[in-house]
Design a protein around this motif. Structure first.
Motif, short mmCIF file in Angstrom:
data_model
loop_
_atom_site.label_atom_id
_atom_site.label_comp_id
_atom_site.label_asym_id
_atom_site.label_seq_id
_atom_site.Cartn_x
_atom_site.Cartn_y
_atom_site.Cartn_z
N THR A 112 1.29 26.03 8.37
CA THR A 112 1.63 26.63 7.03
C THR A 112 2.31 25.45 6.02
O THR A 112 2.09 24.85 6.81
CB THR A 112 3.12 27.23 6.29
N ILE A 113 1.23 25.60 5.07
CA ILE A 113 0.40 24.42 4.03
C ILE A 113 0.57 25.22 3.08
O ILE A 113 0.68 27.05 2.31
CB ILE A 113 -0.72 23.77 3.65
N GLY A 114 2.26 24.45 2.27
CA GLY A 114 2.36 24.86 0.18
C GLY A 114 1.17 24.36 -0.21
O GLY A 114 0.94 23.29 -0.57
N LEU A 115 0.12 25.36 -1.09
CA LEU A 115 -0.18 24.93 -2.12
C LEU A 115 0.21 25.02 -3.78
O LEU A 115 0.77 26.17 -3.81
CB LEU A 115 -2.16 26.08 -1.98
N ILE A 116 -0.03 24.39 -4.48
CA ILE A 116 0.69 23.80 -5.66
C ILE A 116 -0.16 23.86 -7.24
O ILE A 116 -1.24 22.48 -6.95
CB ILE A 116 2.19 22.77 -5.75
N ALA A 117 -0.35 24.80 -7.81
CA ALA A 117 -1.07 24.30 -9.47
C ALA A 117 0.01 24.42 -10.29
O ALA A 117 0.86 24.56 -10.37
CB ALA A 117 -2.07 25.18 -9.76
N PHE A 118 -0.07 23.24 -11.62
CA PHE A 118 1.10 23.41 -12.80
C PHE A 118 -0.30 23.58 -13.51
O PHE A 118 -2.18 22.86 -14.36
CB PHE A 118 0.66 21.89 -13.36
#
Length: 121
Positions: A112-118
Motif C-alpha cells: 500500500t502507498i499513500g498519495l498526498i496532494a496539497f
C-alpha cells in the motif's frame, strides 16, 4: 540529519520498475540484480525497491491525487479513494491555506502507498 533512503519490498524488479516509472514520471537511477535492488531518486531521497526488504507504508507527494490515479488506469488498485484529511491553517505540517488530499493505492508488488496532494480549496 536528513532522510537518505526508504526501502520498499518488490518481488519483480522489472514489474516494479514499470509501475514506479509511470507513477513517479521518472526512470530508475540504478538497478543491481543480483542482489535485487532498484533505485529511484525522489528529490534527493533514494527509494529502494528491494526483494529482501519488508513492506513499508510510504507516502508520495503528487500534484493531484485524482489525476495520479486516473493516469495509472488499470495498473493501480485503489484501496481508499482520494479524500481531504485536513485543512492546514499554518505551515506546521503542510502549506497554510491548503487542503491535504490523500488516497491509498496498492502498487504492483502488493504494498500500500499513500498519495498526498496539497491543494487550495
Amino acid at each position: 540529519m536528513r532522510l537518505v533512503q526508504v526501502a520498499q519490498h518488490a518481488d519483480d524488479l522489472d514489474r516494479a520498475a514499470r509501475f514506479y516509472t509511470a507513477l513517479l514520471r521518472t526512470e530508475p537511477t540504478a538497478m543491481f540484480d543480483p542482489p535485487g535492488l532498484l533505485f529511484f531518486d525522489l528529490d534527493g531521497v533514494r527509494l529502494l525497491l528491494d526483494r529482501s526488504a519488508p513492506s513499508a507504508l510510504i507516502y508520495l507527494q503528487v500534484d493531484n491525487v485524482h489525476e495520479a490515479i486516473e493516469r495509472m488506469g488499470g495498473a493501480i488498485e485503489v484501496v481508499t479513494p482520494p479524500h481531504v484529511i485536513f485543512t492546514h491553517d499554518d505551515d506546521t505540517l503542510g502549506p497554510a491555506g491548503h487542503e491535504e488530499w490523500q488516497g491509498f493505492v496498492r502498487d504492483s508488488e502488493g504494498s500500500t502507498i499513500g498519495l498526498i496532494a496539497f491543494q487550495r480549496p
